[in-house]
Design an enzyme around this catalytic site. Structure first.
Site, PDB file in Angstrom:
ATOM      1  CG  ASN A 280       4.519 -19.760 -13.216  1.00 49.27           C
ATOM      2  OD1 ASN A 280       4.162 -18.665 -12.778  1.00 49.27           O
ATOM      3  ND2 ASN A 280       3.665 -20.622 -13.758  1.00 49.27           N
TER       4      ASN A 280
ATOM      5  CE  LYS B 214       2.145 -22.910 -10.913  1.00 50.25           C
ATOM      6  NZ  LYS B 214       1.356 -24.073 -11.240  1.00 50.25           N
TER       7      LYS B 214
ATOM      8  CG  HIS C 202       0.863 -21.602 -17.010  1.00 55.02           C
ATOM      9  ND1 HIS C 202      -0.089 -22.318 -16.330  1.00 55.02           N
ATOM     10  CD2 HIS C 202       2.063 -21.993 -16.503  1.00 55.02           C
ATOM     11  CE1 HIS C 202       0.511 -23.102 -15.446  1.00 55.02           C
ATOM     12  NE2 HIS C 202       1.815 -22.926 -15.528  1.00 55.02           N
TER      13      HIS C 202
ATOM     14  CD  GLU D  84      -1.599 -23.019 -12.999  1.00 59.27           C
ATOM     15  OE1 GLU D  84      -1.216 -21.859 -12.758  1.00 59.27           O
ATOM     16  OE2 GLU D  84      -1.047 -24.027 -12.505  1.00 59.27           O
TER      17      GLU D  84
ATOM     18  CD  GLU E  39       4.753 -25.461 -17.637  1.00 62.63           C
ATOM     19  OE1 GLU E  39       5.618 -25.384 -16.760  1.00 62.63           O
ATOM     20  OE2 GLU E  39       3.697 -24.809 -17.602  1.00 62.63           O
TER      21      GLU E  39
ATOM     22  N   GLY F  78       1.780 -29.203 -10.752  1.00 60.68           N
ATOM     23  CA  GLY F  78       1.315 -29.058  -9.374  1.00 60.68           C
ATOM     24  C   GLY F  78       0.741 -30.335  -8.778  1.00 60.68           C
TER      25      GLY F  78
ATOM     26  CB  SER G 259       5.622 -32.336 -10.467  1.00 55.41           C
ATOM     27  OG  SER G 259       4.266 -32.009 -10.228  1.00 55.41           O
TER      28      SER G 259
HETATM   29  C1  PEP Z   1       4.036 -24.415 -13.746  1.00 57.19           C
HETATM   30  O1  PEP Z   1       3.060 -23.908 -13.217  1.00 57.19           O
HETATM   31  O2  PEP Z   1       4.508 -23.909 -14.760  1.00 57.19           O
HETATM   32  C2  PEP Z   1       4.614 -25.612 -13.134  1.00 57.19           C
HETATM   33  C3  PEP Z   1       5.452 -26.309 -13.834  1.00 57.19           C
HETATM   34  O3  PEP Z   1       4.192 -25.909 -11.869  1.00 57.19           O
HETATM   35  P1  PEP Z   1       4.783 -27.068 -10.904  1.00 57.19           P
HETATM   36  O4  PEP Z   1       6.279 -27.027 -11.016  1.00 57.19           O
HETATM   37  O5  PEP Z   1       4.311 -26.678  -9.528  1.00 57.19           O
HETATM   38  O6  PEP Z   1       4.223 -28.356 -11.374  1.00 57.19           O
END
Ligand code: PEP
Length: 251
Positions: free
Chosen positions: A9, A11, A95, A97, A167, A173, A212
């Site tokens: 992803n 983003k 997601h 976000e 997630e 992040g 992460s």
């Molecule tokens: C994501 O945005 O789906 C995600 C898992 O981000 P990160 O790997 O940066 O934590």
């Protein structure tokens, strides 16, 4: 047998030149990956060039969002059929976000899930709890509400043509990865919840972990019985790191 899947992803990151070198790096390194499905979800404007570069490579591409409507007066939005027109296979929906920053409710996410499938895309449905919810012992209730909204609207059989990504919001992040045990517990819960509606579907649906994930922690997460790969944010922006995560999914 569920085939492992690792999706990037991106983003709102990248440029034409960054996307070109990232995709070329993935293509150069993909020959020794083993049996893992790999996909990338760039920002909308980069999809056409990524699609051109990845066509015929076996690496899939998709989008990070879609509008549930088919077409019309929805300024600034992109429909599933437009994404399908660029041969997107996947579309991320729900997601955290988008839930947090753009007010996406469980019902809207369910509508996006259905719209993605209507237009021939495979939705990657994201679910997960905030830190306050985890600390308040609400993880299962939150994840159940997110998932049940989709199961109620679309029916359990639709999960056959979908992917789920667990997630935890507190891990996205932040560098704070869930432990393999924490992640496995929620993945097993998600599978049980689906099994309550349809045991065959529960056994076949792929549930990815996201939050992460890096080359250094991917293998122990992916070794868990109910973790079928990962949805990768920050670490998907460098081809070497992303490829190392993909490799960890087939060990
Ligand atoms: C994501 O945005 O789906 C995600 C898992 O981000 P990160 O790997 O940066 O934590």
């Amino acid at each position: 047998m569920r085939r492992p899947f690792v999706a990037g992803n991106w983003k709102m990151n990248g440029s034409r030149s960054h996307a070109a070198s990232l995709v070329d790096g993935i293509l150069e390194g993909k020959s020794d990956l083993g049996d893992v499905e790999v996909g990338v979800c760039p920002p909308f404007v980069l999809i056409p060039m990524v699609a051109d570069r990845l066509a015929g490579s076996g690496v899939a591409w998709g989008a990070q969002n879609l509008d549930p409507n088919e077409s019309g007066a929805f300024t600034g939005e992109v429909s599933g059929s437009m994404l399908a027109d660029f041969d997107c296979r996947y579309c991320i929906v729900g997601h955290s976000e988008r839930r947090a920053l753009y007010g996406e409710t469980n019902d809207l996410v369910a509508a996006k899930f259905q719209a993605a499938q209507r237009d021939g895309l495979v939705p990657i449905l994201c679910v997960g709890e905030t830190l306050a919810q985890r600390e308040g012992d609400e993880t299962e209730a939150v994840v159940a509400a997110q998932l049940n909204a989709v199961l109620d609207a679309a029916g359990p059989k639709t999960m056959v043509e979908a992917v789920i990504a667990y997630e935890p919001v507190w891990a996205i992040g932040t560098g704070m990865t869930a432990t393999p045990e924490q992640a496995q517990a929620v993945h097993a819960y998600i599978r049980e919840l689906i099994a309550g509606r349809d045991a065959d579907v529960a056994g076949s649906v792929r549930i990815l972990y996201g939050g992460s994930v890096k080359a250094g922690n991917a293998a122990e997460l992916f070794a868990q019985p109910d973790i079928d790969g990962g949805l990768i944010g920050g670490a998907s922006l460098q081809s070497d790191e992303f490829l190392a995560i993909c490799r960890a999914a087939c060990q």
